[in-house]
Design an enzyme around this catalytic site. Structure first.
Site, mmCIF file in Angstrom:
data_model
loop_
_atom_site.group_PDB
_atom_site.id
_atom_site.type_symbol
_atom_site.label_atom_id
_atom_site.label_comp_id
_atom_site.label_asym_id
_atom_site.label_seq_id
_atom_site.Cartn_x
_atom_site.Cartn_y
_atom_site.Cartn_z
ATOM 1 N N ASP A 1 -10.239 6.643 -11.530
ATOM 2 C CA ASP A 1 -9.055 5.854 -11.203
ATOM 3 C C ASP A 1 -8.064 6.738 -10.459
ATOM 4 O OD1 ASP A 1 -6.630 4.475 -11.226
ATOM 5 O OD2 ASP A 1 -6.753 3.945 -13.352
ATOM 6 N N ASP B 1 -4.493 -1.028 -4.002
ATOM 7 C CA ASP B 1 -3.086 -1.246 -3.661
ATOM 8 C C ASP B 1 -2.316 -1.791 -4.870
ATOM 9 O OD1 ASP B 1 -0.748 -1.484 -2.137
ATOM 10 O OD2 ASP B 1 -1.433 -3.238 -1.037
#
Length: 171
Positions: free
Chosen positions: A10, A34
């Site tokens: 991540d 995003d």
């Protein structure tokens, strides 16, 4: 010359001077990486994006802008807009290369030593993952060979397919 590191995970958890956001032209957050960056970084990122939009009207494909990292471990977020892939005959390769290169140049201008990239344009923008990986690795290697500021680039792959493609190119 700088180094390249490959990790799977991540990007919002990566400790770096800057992480790159695969943004859209509006800079107002979206899906995928995003949305994850905006959620994890908090409202300060969106506030900075709004100021940029007021000043220059968003971010064109292939360009990059920089904001605070907000609550992220990274000090900055470099927002870049990768191309939506159509036929591959509309300059998509060059636009993707520009997204990586302009992010790196902006990082260097802001004294960023460690920067982390997601796999730009390979999600909902449907850029072929193998082509995108080859463009990303070549652009980063060329930049690192001729730059004094950026010391390390981390490619952060969310999925196994991208990780495998990058691993082949980097070993």
């Amino acid at each position: 010359m700088g180094t390249i590191e490959l990790v799977q995970g991540d990007i919002t958890k990566i400790k770096a001077d800057a992480i790159v956001n695969a943004a859209n032209t509006s800079l107002m957050g979206g899906g995928g990486v995003d949305g994850a960056i905006h959620r994890a970084g908090g409202p300060e990122i969106l506030e900075d994006c709004r100021k940029i939009v007021a000043r220059q009207g968003g971010c064109k494909t292939g360009q990059a802008v920089i904001t605070t990292g907000g609550k992220l471990p990274a000090k900055y977020v470099v927002h870049t807009v990768g191309p939506v892939y159509n036929s591959g005959k509309r300059g998509e390769d060059e636009l993707l290369q520009s997204a990586y290169l302009n992010s790196l140049k902006l990082a260097a201008e802001n004294d960023v030593h460690i920067i982390a990239f997601p796999n730009i344009s390979t999600g909902i923008y449907h850029f072929p993952k193998d082509r995108a990986a080859a463009i990303a690795v070549k652009t980063v290697r060329d930049f690192l060979a001729d730059n004094e500021v950026v010391e390390k680039v981390i490619f952060v792959c969310f999925d196994n397919e991208n990780y495998s493609l990058y691993n082949k190119l980097l070993t």
